[in-house]
Design a protein around this motif. Structure first.
Motif, mmCIF file in Angstrom:
data_model
loop_
_atom_site.group_PDB
_atom_site.id
_atom_site.type_symbol
_atom_site.label_atom_id
_atom_site.label_comp_id
_atom_site.label_asym_id
_atom_site.label_seq_id
_atom_site.Cartn_x
_atom_site.Cartn_y
_atom_site.Cartn_z
ATOM 1 N N ASP A 111 -13.908 3.992 8.411
ATOM 2 C CA ASP A 111 -13.169 3.394 9.410
ATOM 3 C C ASP A 111 -11.275 3.312 8.685
ATOM 4 O O ASP A 111 -11.483 3.270 7.029
ATOM 5 C CB ASP A 111 -12.903 1.640 9.104
ATOM 6 N N GLU A 112 -11.317 4.141 8.806
ATOM 7 C CA GLU A 112 -9.609 4.866 8.367
ATOM 8 C C GLU A 112 -8.835 4.028 8.023
ATOM 9 O O GLU A 112 -8.235 3.918 6.951
ATOM 10 C CB GLU A 112 -8.988 5.520 9.557
ATOM 11 N N GLU A 113 -9.211 2.293 8.612
ATOM 12 C CA GLU A 113 -8.008 1.357 7.760
ATOM 13 C C GLU A 113 -8.312 1.363 7.055
ATOM 14 O O GLU A 113 -7.277 0.522 6.222
ATOM 15 C CB GLU A 113 -7.331 0.432 9.436
ATOM 16 N N ARG A 114 -9.430 0.816 5.804
ATOM 17 C CA ARG A 114 -9.750 0.432 5.552
ATOM 18 C C ARG A 114 -10.116 1.456 4.632
ATOM 19 O O ARG A 114 -10.210 1.951 2.952
ATOM 20 C CB ARG A 114 -10.972 -0.104 5.681
ATOM 21 N N ARG A 115 -9.738 3.218 4.234
ATOM 22 C CA ARG A 115 -9.498 3.987 3.354
ATOM 23 C C ARG A 115 -8.184 3.377 1.946
ATOM 24 O O ARG A 115 -7.793 2.603 2.371
ATOM 25 C CB ARG A 115 -9.246 4.977 3.668
ATOM 26 N N GLY A 116 -9.515 3.659 0.784
ATOM 27 C CA GLY A 116 -8.481 3.322 -0.372
ATOM 28 C C GLY A 116 -9.469 2.085 -0.741
ATOM 29 O O GLY A 116 -9.178 1.910 -2.049
ATOM 30 N N HIS A 117 -10.420 1.642 -0.159
ATOM 31 C CA HIS A 117 -11.273 0.822 -0.415
ATOM 32 C C HIS A 117 -12.963 0.950 -0.108
ATOM 33 O O HIS A 117 -12.883 1.661 0.780
ATOM 34 C CB HIS A 117 -10.797 -0.255 0.180
ATOM 35 N N PRO A 118 -13.993 0.132 -0.729
ATOM 36 C CA PRO A 118 -15.291 1.196 -0.679
ATOM 37 C C PRO A 118 -15.776 -0.358 0.982
ATOM 38 O O PRO A 118 -14.706 -1.473 1.332
ATOM 39 C CB PRO A 118 -16.053 -0.236 -1.941
ATOM 40 N N GLN A 119 -16.341 1.135 1.565
ATOM 41 C CA GLN A 119 -16.628 0.678 2.348
ATOM 42 C C GLN A 119 -18.046 0.431 2.394
ATOM 43 O O GLN A 119 -19.029 0.824 2.417
ATOM 44 C CB GLN A 119 -16.415 0.960 3.448
ATOM 45 N N HIS A 120 -18.818 -1.452 3.182
ATOM 46 C CA HIS A 120 -20.514 -1.058 3.106
ATOM 47 C C HIS A 120 -20.575 -2.480 3.986
ATOM 48 O O HIS A 120 -19.425 -2.911 4.020
ATOM 49 C CB HIS A 120 -20.743 -1.305 1.874
ATOM 50 N N ARG A 121 -21.824 -3.124 4.235
ATOM 51 C CA ARG A 121 -22.254 -3.909 4.795
ATOM 52 C C ARG A 121 -21.847 -4.968 3.873
ATOM 53 O O ARG A 121 -22.138 -5.121 2.178
ATOM 54 C CB ARG A 121 -23.717 -3.936 5.401
ATOM 55 N N GLY A 122 -20.537 -6.538 3.871
ATOM 56 C CA GLY A 122 -20.251 -7.518 3.018
ATOM 57 C C GLY A 122 -19.426 -6.972 2.168
ATOM 58 O O GLY A 122 -18.862 -7.725 1.286
ATOM 59 N N ALA A 123 -18.752 -6.026 2.804
ATOM 60 C CA ALA A 123 -17.460 -5.566 1.533
ATOM 61 C C ALA A 123 -16.729 -6.688 1.650
ATOM 62 O O ALA A 123 -16.420 -7.113 2.853
ATOM 63 C CB ALA A 123 -17.314 -4.269 1.831
ATOM 64 N N PRO A 124 -15.684 -7.157 1.096
ATOM 65 C CA PRO A 124 -15.216 -6.686 -0.893
ATOM 66 C C PRO A 124 -16.398 -7.263 -1.110
ATOM 67 O O PRO A 124 -17.081 -7.406 -2.896
ATOM 68 C CB PRO A 124 -14.734 -6.764 -0.911
ATOM 69 N N ASN A 125 -17.750 -8.165 -0.949
ATOM 70 C CA ASN A 125 -18.956 -8.309 -1.837
ATOM 71 C C ASN A 125 -19.743 -7.208 -2.057
ATOM 72 O O ASN A 125 -19.693 -6.016 -0.841
ATOM 73 C CB ASN A 125 -19.425 -9.832 -0.845
ATOM 74 N N THR A 126 -20.637 -7.704 -2.152
ATOM 75 C CA THR A 126 -22.027 -6.486 -3.114
ATOM 76 C C THR A 126 -22.228 -6.997 -1.461
ATOM 77 O O THR A 126 -23.171 -7.541 -1.029
ATOM 78 C CB THR A 126 -22.485 -6.585 -4.419
#
Length: 323
Positions: A188-203
């Motif tokens: 997701d280009e709009e979330r560049r700069g942040h970790p991306q995964h299922r449940g993000a920003p949670n673990t």
């Protein structure tokens, strides 16, 4: 009912030699197959591995050389670098083997584990009482406590069973492993700069949680989507306890007759893992109130260690998360 060995097929799944990202103890799959011949004489052995693997000297009854689906992109770090997990590798090798099973009962066994006895066969029938409303499998499935987590980061979690060993009705094991393959997580280009995964920003949930949530949702429309690793409302915790009570038999490796390679053997029982004594209390609470399970025995075996370690684990997690 006595289950005869001839009515069991053992699906040994996974690589038989090391490859990039997956170390393998030399000769462990030979040891695995030999242990099945010794402890389950008359059972059918299906080895489900990858095309290109060296299977010389291995003598299963059926050899499946699957096309390797490769690792799955499951995350991206803040710089956009992808992270990989072997979701589809385990699904392909497990499901392909189980689809070839002709016997009423089956074992799903990793190619780097082995058997030390056949005690699990008798144990599968040893807990006859079940709550009908909670029973989604035709019969109970025997599972292993190693890496079957009851707690993560000091918090109770749901849907995190071990994937090392399963024994039960073939149709029930297919319900677990014959599920759709996972697609790569799109960036997701709009979330560049942040970790991306299922449940993000949670673990992110553990891989075993993602598997389990998927097959549970296919078995029942009442199962919610697991949003992140620690997504566990009181209702979800009770649901998971009830499910385990009526659908599993949760045993320690030595009770199963499951041999583990050295890197999977802890110095002592991990307090974050479920124990057989935990499961007996679920069985007593939801299935058979007369069963002599003991909270006192649980406390003296592992409960006191949880009281000491889980709060510290939770605090460490909160500090790491900056909360």
């Amino acid at each position: 009912m006595v289950i005869e060995f001839k009515d069991i097929s053992v699906v040994v799944q996974g690589p038989v030699q090391a490859y990039h990202g997956r170390a393998q103890e030399t000769g462990i799959t030979h040891k695995c197959l030999q242990s099945i011949r010794e402890h389950l004489p008359g059972a059918t052995i299906i080895l489900s591995t990858w095309a290109g693997q060296n299977c010389e000297g291995l003598e299963p009854d059926l050899l499946l050389l699957n096309e390797d689906p490769g690792p799955t992109i499951s995350s991206y770090d803040a710089q956009g670098k992808p992270g990989y997990l072997n979701f589809n590798r385990q699904l392909v090798s497990s499901a392909a083997g189980l689809r070839e099973v002709k016997t009423p009962y089956a074992v799903k066994l990793r190619s780097d584990n082995f058997l030390t006895s056949s005690d699990f066969v008798r144990a599968q029938q040893a807990y006859p009482q079940r709550c009908l409303a909670d029973s989604l499998f035709q019969e109970r499935v025997v599972v292993n406590t190693s890496y079957f987590r009851r707690y993560c980061d000091g918090q109770k979690v749901v849907m995190l069973p071990s994937d090392f060993f399963h024994f039960g009705r073939t149709m029930d094991l297919l319900a677990i492993w014959d599920i759709p393959l996972f697609k790569d997580l799109p960036f997701d280009e709009e979330r560049r700069g942040h970790p991306q995964h299922r449940g993000a920003p949670n673990t992110c949930p553990h891989a075993e949680q993602i598997y389990c949530n998927t097959w549970l949702q296919q078995l029942s429309a009442d199962v919610p989507y697991l949003e992140h690793r620690h997504h566990a409302t009181p209702e979800m915790l009770e649901y998971w306890d009830r499910f385990m009570a009526s659908n599993f038999v949760v045993l320690e490796p030595q009770q199963i007759g499951l041999g583990l390679i050295d890197r999977f053997i802890p110095r002592s029982k991990r307090p974050n893992e479920i124990s057989h004594l935990d499961w007996l209390l679920f069985y007593k609470k939801y299935c058979d109130s007369s069963y002599p399970a003991s909270n006192v025995e649980l406390f003296y075996s592992i409960g006191w260690r949880r009281l000491l370690k889980m709060p510290l684990s939770h605090l460490k997690h909160r500090l790491k998360q900056g909360k």
